[in-house]
Design a protein around this motif. Structure first.
Motif, PDB file in Angstrom:
ATOM      1  N   GLY A 124      -4.958  15.357 -12.423  1.00 54.51           N
ATOM      2  CA  GLY A 124      -4.323  16.584 -11.927  1.00 54.51           C
ATOM      3  C   GLY A 124      -4.866  17.008 -10.578  1.00 54.51           C
ATOM      4  N   SER A 125      -6.176  16.833 -10.382  1.00 51.57           N
ATOM      5  CA  SER A 125      -6.744  17.221  -9.093  1.00 51.57           C
ATOM      6  C   SER A 125      -6.268  16.298  -7.978  1.00 51.57           C
ATOM      7  CB  SER A 125      -8.272  17.235  -9.155  1.00 51.57           C
ATOM      8  OG  SER A 125      -8.793  15.930  -9.206  1.00 51.57           O
ATOM      9  N   VAL A 126      -6.030  15.031  -8.297  1.00 53.56           N
ATOM     10  CA  VAL A 126      -5.490  14.110  -7.288  1.00 53.56           C
ATOM     11  C   VAL A 126      -4.071  14.518  -6.911  1.00 53.56           C
ATOM     12  CG1 VAL A 126      -4.730  11.728  -6.899  1.00 53.56           C
ATOM     13  CG2 VAL A 126      -6.970  12.177  -7.901  1.00 53.56           C
ATOM     14  N   LEU A 127      -3.256  14.833  -7.917  1.00 53.83           N
ATOM     15  CA  LEU A 127      -1.881  15.275  -7.628  1.00 53.83           C
ATOM     16  C   LEU A 127      -1.868  16.572  -6.822  1.00 53.83           C
ATOM     17  CD1 LEU A 127      -0.070  14.543 -11.006  1.00 53.83           C
ATOM     18  CD2 LEU A 127      -0.011  13.217  -8.878  1.00 53.83           C
ATOM     19  N   PHE A 128      -2.738  17.517  -7.198  1.00 51.73           N
ATOM     20  CA  PHE A 128      -2.814  18.779  -6.468  1.00 51.73           C
ATOM     21  C   PHE A 128      -3.318  18.557  -5.042  1.00 51.73           C
ATOM     22  CE2 PHE A 128      -5.012  22.940  -5.659  1.00 51.73           C
ATOM     23  CZ  PHE A 128      -3.865  23.687  -5.542  1.00 51.73           C
ATOM     24  N   SER A 129      -4.227  17.607  -4.888  1.00 53.74           N
ATOM     25  CA  SER A 129      -4.733  17.271  -3.556  1.00 53.74           C
ATOM     26  C   SER A 129      -3.616  16.715  -2.677  1.00 53.74           C
ATOM     27  CB  SER A 129      -5.861  16.250  -3.681  1.00 53.74           C
ATOM     28  OG  SER A 129      -6.222  15.740  -2.439  1.00 53.74           O
ATOM     29  N   TRP A 130      -2.832  15.795  -3.227  1.00 55.64           N
ATOM     30  CA  TRP A 130      -1.715  15.245  -2.466  1.00 55.64           C
ATOM     31  C   TRP A 130      -0.723  16.327  -2.092  1.00 55.64           C
ATOM     32  CZ3 TRP A 130      -0.493  10.412  -5.916  1.00 55.64           C
ATOM     33  CH2 TRP A 130      -1.480   9.447  -5.718  1.00 55.64           C
ATOM     34  N   TYR A 131      -0.446  17.235  -3.007  1.00 60.49           N
ATOM     35  CA  TYR A 131       0.471  18.340  -2.739  1.00 60.49           C
ATOM     36  C   TYR A 131      -0.042  19.187  -1.575  1.00 60.49           C
ATOM     37  CZ  TYR A 131       2.770  22.846  -3.352  1.00 60.49           C
ATOM     38  OH  TYR A 131       3.453  24.017  -3.126  1.00 60.49           O
ATOM     39  N   GLN A 132      -1.317  19.539  -1.630  1.00 60.32           N
ATOM     40  CA  GLN A 132      -1.891  20.353  -0.560  1.00 60.32           C
ATOM     41  C   GLN A 132      -1.890  19.600   0.777  1.00 60.32           C
ATOM     42  OE1 GLN A 132      -2.976  23.564  -0.453  1.00 60.32           O
ATOM     43  NE2 GLN A 132      -2.247  23.795  -2.544  1.00 60.32           N
ATOM     44  N   PHE A 133      -2.212  18.319   0.731  1.00 57.71           N
ATOM     45  CA  PHE A 133      -2.353  17.545   1.961  1.00 57.71           C
ATOM     46  C   PHE A 133      -1.002  17.257   2.613  1.00 57.71           C
ATOM     47  CE2 PHE A 133      -3.217  13.824   4.563  1.00 57.71           C
ATOM     48  CZ  PHE A 133      -4.462  14.131   5.114  1.00 57.71           C
ATOM     49  N   TYR A 134      -0.035  16.783   1.835  1.00 56.15           N
ATOM     50  CA  TYR A 134       1.239  16.334   2.409  1.00 56.15           C
ATOM     51  C   TYR A 134       2.328  17.398   2.421  1.00 56.15           C
ATOM     52  CZ  TYR A 134      -0.728  11.661   2.282  1.00 56.15           C
ATOM     53  OH  TYR A 134      -1.528  10.567   2.482  1.00 56.15           O
ATOM     54  N   VAL A 135       2.472  18.161   1.364  1.00 58.32           N
ATOM     55  CA  VAL A 135       3.573  19.113   1.273  1.00 58.32           C
ATOM     56  C   VAL A 135       3.225  20.415   1.997  1.00 58.32           C
ATOM     57  CG1 VAL A 135       5.029  20.435  -0.316  1.00 58.32           C
ATOM     58  CG2 VAL A 135       4.376  18.083  -0.881  1.00 58.32           C
ATOM     59  N   ARG A 136       2.070  20.977   1.687  1.00 54.80           N
ATOM     60  CA  ARG A 136       1.675  22.260   2.283  1.00 54.80           C
ATOM     61  C   ARG A 136       1.020  22.101   3.644  1.00 54.80           C
ATOM     62  NH1 ARG A 136       0.868  27.065  -1.284  1.00 54.80           N
ATOM     63  NH2 ARG A 136       0.223  27.694   0.776  1.00 54.80           N
ATOM     64  N   LYS A 137       0.707  20.858   4.034  1.00 55.95           N
ATOM     65  CA  LYS A 137       0.059  20.549   5.320  1.00 55.95           C
ATOM     66  C   LYS A 137      -1.300  21.238   5.468  1.00 55.95           C
ATOM     67  CE  LYS A 137       3.623  18.225   6.792  1.00 55.95           C
ATOM     68  NZ  LYS A 137       3.679  16.836   6.500  1.00 55.95           N
ATOM     69  N   ASN A 138      -1.912  21.538   4.349  1.00 54.66           N
ATOM     70  CA  ASN A 138      -3.248  22.135   4.338  1.00 54.66           C
ATOM     71  C   ASN A 138      -4.241  20.996   4.118  1.00 54.66           C
ATOM     72  OD1 ASN A 138      -5.476  23.741   4.139  1.00 54.66           O
ATOM     73  ND2 ASN A 138      -4.667  25.049   2.514  1.00 54.66           N
TER      74      ASN A 138
END
Length: 101
Positions: A59-73
């Protein structure tokens, strides 16, 4: 001049007493190993099953990808991305310590 810092009956400075429960120098809680704490708290059963820790890491990997690629954070995405190896390393350490005893 006598050296009072290294008396054989006191042990080395900073050493924690390893005596039994009746040892007056023993401090409850501070002298317990990580495996003792895990065994007493029931954490070994949770880690031994592996599922909750593995799911949290995934879950933390998926959340990390979301933050990195989708939210650009990117900075927060990298920070959250470090949770997965930390969780897995902690679970591995606790499981290894409980298997030794």
């Amino acid at each position: 001049m006598a050296d009072t810092a290294t008396r054989p009956d006191d042990g080395a400075p900073g050493d924690r007493p390893t005596g039994d429960q009746s040892d007056p120098r023993r401090e409850p809680g501070r002298n317990e190993s990580m495996a003792d704490r895990a065994r007493n708290s029931g954490m070994s059963q949770m880690v031994r099953s592996g599922d909750p820790i593995a799911l949290a890491a995934f879950g933390s990997v998926l959340f990390s990808w979301y933050q990195f690629y989708v939210r650009k954070n990117r900075q927060y995405g990298l920070f959250v991305g470090l949770w997965a190896p930390t969780l897995l390393a902690m679970a591995s350490y606790v499981q290894r310590r409980t298997d030794e005893n």
